[in-house]
Scaffold this motif. Structure first.
Motif, short mmCIF file in Angstrom:
data_model
loop_
_atom_site.label_atom_id
_atom_site.label_comp_id
_atom_site.label_asym_id
_atom_site.label_seq_id
_atom_site.Cartn_x
_atom_site.Cartn_y
_atom_site.Cartn_z
N ALA A 171 8.68 -14.34 0.96
CA ALA A 171 9.41 -13.93 2.15
C ALA A 171 10.07 -12.57 1.94
N VAL A 172 10.69 -12.38 0.78
CA VAL A 172 11.40 -11.13 0.55
C VAL A 172 10.44 -9.96 0.47
N ASN A 173 9.28 -10.16 -0.15
CA ASN A 173 8.32 -9.05 -0.24
C ASN A 173 7.68 -8.74 1.11
N HIS A 174 7.48 -9.75 1.92
CA HIS A 174 6.97 -9.52 3.27
C HIS A 174 7.94 -8.64 4.05
N LEU A 175 9.21 -8.97 3.99
CA LEU A 175 10.21 -8.21 4.73
C LEU A 175 10.41 -6.82 4.13
N ARG A 176 10.34 -6.71 2.80
CA ARG A 176 10.49 -5.39 2.17
C ARG A 176 9.34 -4.46 2.56
N SER A 177 8.13 -5.02 2.67
CA SER A 177 6.99 -4.18 3.05
C SER A 177 7.15 -3.68 4.48
N MET A 178 7.69 -4.53 5.36
CA MET A 178 7.95 -4.09 6.73
C MET A 178 9.05 -3.03 6.75
N ALA A 179 10.10 -3.26 5.98
CA ALA A 179 11.23 -2.32 5.95
C ALA A 179 10.79 -0.94 5.47
N ALA A 180 9.87 -0.93 4.51
CA ALA A 180 9.42 0.35 3.92
C ALA A 180 8.72 1.23 4.95
N THR A 181 8.09 0.61 5.97
CA THR A 181 7.38 1.41 6.97
C THR A 181 8.33 2.19 7.87
N HIS A 182 9.61 1.77 7.90
CA HIS A 182 10.59 2.42 8.77
C HIS A 182 11.78 3.00 8.01
N GLY A 183 11.69 3.00 6.71
CA GLY A 183 12.80 3.54 5.92
C GLY A 183 14.06 2.70 6.02
N ILE A 184 13.90 1.40 6.26
CA ILE A 184 15.04 0.50 6.35
C ILE A 184 15.49 0.12 4.95
N ARG A 185 16.77 0.15 4.70
CA ARG A 185 17.31 -0.10 3.37
C ARG A 185 17.01 -1.53 2.90
N LYS A 243 3.00 -17.01 12.26
CA LYS A 243 1.99 -17.11 11.20
C LYS A 243 1.41 -15.75 10.83
N ALA A 244 1.83 -14.70 11.53
CA ALA A 244 1.29 -13.36 11.26
C ALA A 244 1.96 -12.78 10.02
N VAL A 245 1.66 -13.36 8.87
CA VAL A 245 2.25 -12.94 7.60
C VAL A 245 1.23 -13.17 6.49
N HIS A 246 1.21 -12.30 5.50
CA HIS A 246 0.33 -12.47 4.35
C HIS A 246 0.81 -13.70 3.58
N THR A 247 -0.03 -14.73 3.53
CA THR A 247 0.41 -16.01 2.95
C THR A 247 0.67 -15.93 1.45
#
Length: 303
Positions: free
Chosen positions: A90-104, A82-86
């Motif tokens: 889903a795709v934007n949640h994962l993209r925001s996480m990916a951006a913090t680590h430079g993940i494609r 549940k630790a996700v901005h409601t």
């Protein structure tokens, strides 16, 4: 590899974890079990730096989690789906996480497909069912393609297909040489998934051994016998070291003798056998015996 050494955690007067030491080795699925309140979640939180140990230490590949320069690419964690901005998809949640680590971005698409979220990828996470939320949490844990996975109750809320997928996934992850720490209250599923078990009770390690060894040590072997002359077999087999329980309809459960010994005994007396089946206890049997007096929150038996 995860190495915990003499971990202790107190919250005021409450000691949640007491002198816990264990190793989660690569190439294996390590099951993390214990009753509610046993200290599993607190231990997992200490591994990833969310709780600071009162004493002791824990490392991942020789380093503390806080010192990892790129945590997502080294450790995949699912502690709270549940630790996700409601309000985010889903795709934007994962993209925001990916951006913090430079993940494609293509990796985001990959984990969405892997976890079966493609059809709901652009829907708001706040509207997800419990099972879909779990899939999103697992997708986040996989995002950096980490070599260590820590998954707390990953099958909670999943349908049978999802449960089977998680089982196959963690087994495959371990086969690739990853270290997998997996907690669950589903004993039947853990029995199919884990190679090694760490069992906690009231904040202490009760067992730390291969699953097969724990079942062997903490359950009783027996032999199921069926015969039209079951009473005679029971009388012949019973002794100070062999116990016999009649189940009716010609069935017996015999403890303390092997199937071969019972077969030879029956043959010597010309007693017919319609069934002679060795049985072993289950992981659930072993777990309940291990933790029977370690349950902090006991329910009242219903009669």
């Amino acid at each position: 590899m995860i190495v915990a050494e003499h971990l202790t955690k107190r919250f005021g007067q409450k000691q949640a974890v007491s002198d816990v030491s264990f190793t989660v080795a690569p190439g294996k699925v390590t099951g993390f079990l214990g009753p509610n309140g046993a200290g599993k979640s607190t231990t997992m939180r200490m591994i990833v730096g969310l709780d600071r140990p009162t004493s002791g230490s824990v490392s991942i590949d020789g380093r503390s989690y806080s010192s990892l320069r790129s945590p997502l690419t080294e450790v995949g964690v699912l502690l709270d789906a549940k630790a996700v901005h409601t309000g985010r998809s889903a795709v934007n949640h994962l993209r925001s996480m990916a951006a913090t680590h430079g993940i494609r971005r293509s990796r985001v698409d990959e984990v969405i497909e892997i976890t079966g979220l493609t059809s709901v990828a652009r829907k708001r996470a706040g509207g997800f069912s419990l099972g879909m939320g779990q899939r999103l949490g697992i997708a986040a844990a996989l995002l950096g393609d980490p070599h260590t996975l820590i998954l707390d109750e990953p099958v909670n809320g999943l349908d049978p297909e999802g449960v089977m997928w998680v089982r196959r996934f963690v087994r495959h992850a371990a086969s690739e040489g990853r270290a997998v720490l997996l907690s669950s209250h589903l004993m039947s599923e853990m029995a199919l998934t884990a190679d090694h078990l760490i069992i906690l009770g009231r904040g202490r390690v009760l067992a730390d051994a291969p699953l097969a060894d724990i079942v062997e040590q903490w359950t009783t072997k027996s032999v199921r016998v069926r015969s039209p002359r079951a009473r005679e077999i029971a009388e012949a087999a019973a002794s100070d070291t062999v116990s016999v329980t009649s189940r009716g309809n010609g069935y017996l459960d015999i403890n303390g003798a092997t199937a071969a010994e019972i077969g030879e005994l029956a043959a010597a007396r010309s007693l017919p056998l319609h069934e002679l089946t060795p049985t072993t206890g289950t992981l659930e049997d072993a777990y309940l015996k291990l933790t029977g007096d370690q349950v902090e929150y006991k329910t009242k038996e219903v009669r």
